[in-house]
Design a protein around this motif. Structure first.
Motif, PDB file in Angstrom:
ATOM      1  N   ASP A   1      -3.378   4.655  -6.071  1.00 32.68           N
ATOM      2  CA  ASP A   1      -2.044   3.935  -6.921  1.00 32.68           C
ATOM      3  C   ASP A   1      -1.660   2.525  -5.578  1.00 32.68           C
ATOM      4  OD1 ASP A   1       0.075   3.922  -8.215  1.00 32.68           O
ATOM      5  OD2 ASP A   1       1.474   6.170  -6.801  1.00 32.68           O
ATOM      6  N   TYR A   2      -1.308   2.505  -6.518  1.00 34.21           N
ATOM      7  CA  TYR A   2      -0.011   0.672  -6.174  1.00 34.21           C
ATOM      8  C   TYR A   2       0.893   1.263  -4.411  1.00 34.21           C
ATOM      9  CZ  TYR A   2      -1.405  -1.487 -10.501  1.00 34.21           C
ATOM     10  OH  TYR A   2      -2.183  -2.170 -10.784  1.00 34.21           O
TER      11      TYR A   2
ATOM     12  N   GLN B   1      -8.305   4.602   9.126  1.00 36.95           N
ATOM     13  CA  GLN B   1      -7.933   5.651  10.570  1.00 36.95           C
ATOM     14  C   GLN B   1      -7.468   6.625  10.332  1.00 36.95           C
ATOM     15  OE1 GLN B   1      -5.200   2.974  12.561  1.00 36.95           O
ATOM     16  NE2 GLN B   1      -6.298   1.567  14.107  1.00 36.95           N
ATOM     17  N   ARG B   2      -6.533   7.827   9.239  1.00 38.83           N
ATOM     18  CA  ARG B   2      -6.027   8.524   8.988  1.00 38.83           C
ATOM     19  C   ARG B   2      -6.908   8.453   7.198  1.00 38.83           C
ATOM     20  NH1 ARG B   2      -2.508   6.004  11.608  1.00 38.83           N
ATOM     21  NH2 ARG B   2      -0.817   5.365  10.937  1.00 38.83           N
ATOM     22  N   GLY B   3      -6.159   9.695   6.260  1.00 37.92           N
ATOM     23  CA  GLY B   3      -5.657   9.483   5.608  1.00 37.92           C
ATOM     24  C   GLY B   3      -4.950  10.033   4.603  1.00 37.92           C
ATOM     25  N   PRO B   4      -4.909   9.722   4.122  1.00 36.87           N
ATOM     26  CA  PRO B   4      -2.809  10.661   2.950  1.00 36.87           C
ATOM     27  C   PRO B   4      -2.398  11.476   3.633  1.00 36.87           C
ATOM     28  CG  PRO B   4      -4.618  10.541   1.291  1.00 36.87           C
ATOM     29  CD  PRO B   4      -4.963   9.838   2.187  1.00 36.87           C
ATOM     30  N   SER B   5      -1.224  11.772   3.918  1.00 37.72           N
ATOM     31  CA  SER B   5      -0.379  12.812   4.548  1.00 37.72           C
ATOM     32  C   SER B   5      -0.674  13.822   3.979  1.00 37.72           C
ATOM     33  CB  SER B   5       0.944  12.400   5.352  1.00 37.72           C
ATOM     34  OG  SER B   5       2.063  12.192   3.340  1.00 37.72           O
TER      35      SER B   5
ATOM     36  N   LYS C   1     -10.647   1.624  -0.715  1.00 30.11           N
ATOM     37  CA  LYS C   1     -10.852   0.501  -1.588  1.00 30.11           C
ATOM     38  C   LYS C   1      -9.382  -0.164  -2.561  1.00 30.11           C
ATOM     39  CE  LYS C   1     -12.234   0.475  -5.646  1.00 30.11           C
ATOM     40  NZ  LYS C   1     -12.377   0.585  -7.485  1.00 30.11           N
ATOM     41  N   PHE C   2      -9.188  -1.293  -1.701  1.00 30.71           N
ATOM     42  CA  PHE C   2      -7.735  -1.641  -1.589  1.00 30.71           C
ATOM     43  C   PHE C   2      -8.507  -3.472  -3.796  1.00 30.71           C
ATOM     44  CE2 PHE C   2      -6.853  -3.462   1.505  1.00 30.71           C
ATOM     45  CZ  PHE C   2      -6.685  -4.827   1.566  1.00 30.71           C
ATOM     46  N   LEU C   3      -7.953  -3.079  -4.312  1.00 32.86           N
ATOM     47  CA  LEU C   3      -8.128  -4.842  -5.090  1.00 32.86           C
ATOM     48  C   LEU C   3      -6.747  -5.487  -5.136  1.00 32.86           C
ATOM     49  CD1 LEU C   3      -8.734  -2.844  -7.987  1.00 32.86           C
ATOM     50  CD2 LEU C   3     -10.277  -3.873  -6.597  1.00 32.86           C
ATOM     51  N   GLU C   4      -6.551  -6.566  -4.409  1.00 34.35           N
ATOM     52  CA  GLU C   4      -5.456  -7.362  -3.679  1.00 34.35           C
ATOM     53  C   GLU C   4      -5.661  -8.567  -4.942  1.00 34.35           C
ATOM     54  OE1 GLU C   4      -4.405 -10.098  -0.188  1.00 34.35           O
ATOM     55  OE2 GLU C   4      -6.229  -8.699   0.322  1.00 34.35           O
ATOM     56  N   GLY C   5      -4.023  -8.576  -5.980  1.00 38.76           N
ATOM     57  CA  GLY C   5      -4.480 -10.450  -6.176  1.00 38.76           C
ATOM     58  C   GLY C   5      -4.398 -10.048  -7.751  1.00 38.76           C
TER      59      GLY C   5
ATOM     60  N   TYR D   1      -3.508  -2.457  -4.831  1.00 39.29           N
ATOM     61  CA  TYR D   1      -3.902  -0.631  -5.390  1.00 39.29           C
ATOM     62  C   TYR D   1      -5.212  -0.669  -4.911  1.00 39.29           C
ATOM     63  CZ  TYR D   1      -5.311   2.341  -9.505  1.00 39.29           C
ATOM     64  OH  TYR D   1      -6.013   3.214  -9.945  1.00 39.29           O
ATOM     65  N   MET D   2      -4.666   0.810  -4.593  1.00 45.61           N
ATOM     66  CA  MET D   2      -5.222   1.214  -3.488  1.00 45.61           C
ATOM     67  C   MET D   2      -6.265   2.714  -3.346  1.00 45.61           C
ATOM     68  SD  MET D   2      -5.467   1.278   0.514  1.00 45.61           S
ATOM     69  CE  MET D   2      -6.732   1.826   2.131  1.00 45.61           C
ATOM     70  N   CYS D   3      -7.445   3.412  -3.346  1.00 45.70           N
ATOM     71  CA  CYS D   3      -7.670   4.381  -3.035  1.00 45.70           C
ATOM     72  C   CYS D   3      -8.342   4.596  -2.097  1.00 45.70           C
ATOM     73  CB  CYS D   3      -9.368   3.849  -4.246  1.00 45.70           C
ATOM     74  SG  CYS D   3      -9.010   3.559  -5.885  1.00 45.70           S
ATOM     75  N   PHE D   4      -7.988   6.427  -1.917  1.00 45.15           N
ATOM     76  CA  PHE D   4      -8.578   7.263  -0.634  1.00 45.15           C
ATOM     77  C   PHE D   4      -9.191   8.199  -1.448  1.00 45.15           C
ATOM     78  CE2 PHE D   4      -4.052   5.987  -0.815  1.00 45.15           C
ATOM     79  CZ  PHE D   4      -3.386   5.293   0.860  1.00 45.15           C
TER      80      PHE D   4
END
Length: 150
Positions: free
Chosen positions: A105-106, A94-98, A71-75, A115-118
């Motif tokens: 986090d931003y 497509q893939r998660g965080p490494s 989920k991300f928040l933009e603007g 601002y994105m959430c994984f």
């Protein structure tokens, strides 16, 4: 006898709470939608469940092979080129965080600061999840307390 009943209840409770983890491993979906400002139903707070989402135009529960949703928040007020409020987008990644850690986090996404959430799990990109272990301990304690005392 009361302790045997309490043990049986605790085991049954453990199986019931663990069962969703098994089904999540078989089917991973993410909500997919986009809203800007007060328009649309993708924005936070996201109040739709799966049944309501299926009836809502522009909101889908899509299969997600990676199992990672975002989920991300933009603007918003911090960006001068955005006059229409914050855009919220939910999607399958497509893939998660490494590091395979769920977090918010931003980040820079398509040359924009967002601002994105994984998160990892079936339809997890709705709201923060409740810690299942804490719920299981609370319910087990309550069952044991009522069985032993009562």
């Amino acid at each position: 006898m009361k302790y045997a009943v309490a043990s049986g209840c605790a085991f049954l409770l453990f199986v019931c709470i663990s069962l969703p983890d098994f089904t999540e491993a078989l089917l991973r979906r993410c909500y997919s939608c986009r809203s800007r400002g007060d328009l649309g139903t993708c924005k936070d707070p996201f109040t739709l469940n799966l049944t309501l989402a299926e009836q809502e135009r522009g909101v889908e529960a899509v299969p997600c092979a990676s199992g990672w949703c975002g989920k991300f928040l933009e603007g918003g007020n911090s960006f001068k080129d955005d006059e229409y409020g914050i855009a919220t987008q939910r999607m399958c990644l497509q893939r998660g965080p490494s590091d395979n850690e769920e977090r918010c986090d931003y980040i820079t996404w398509n040359h924009k600061k967002v601002y994105m959430c994984f998160c990892q799990g079936d339809l997890c990109n709705t709201a923060p999840s409740v810690n299942k272990v804490a719920v299981m301990l609370l319910v087990t304690f309550t069952v044991l307390q009522h069985t032993v005392i009562g």
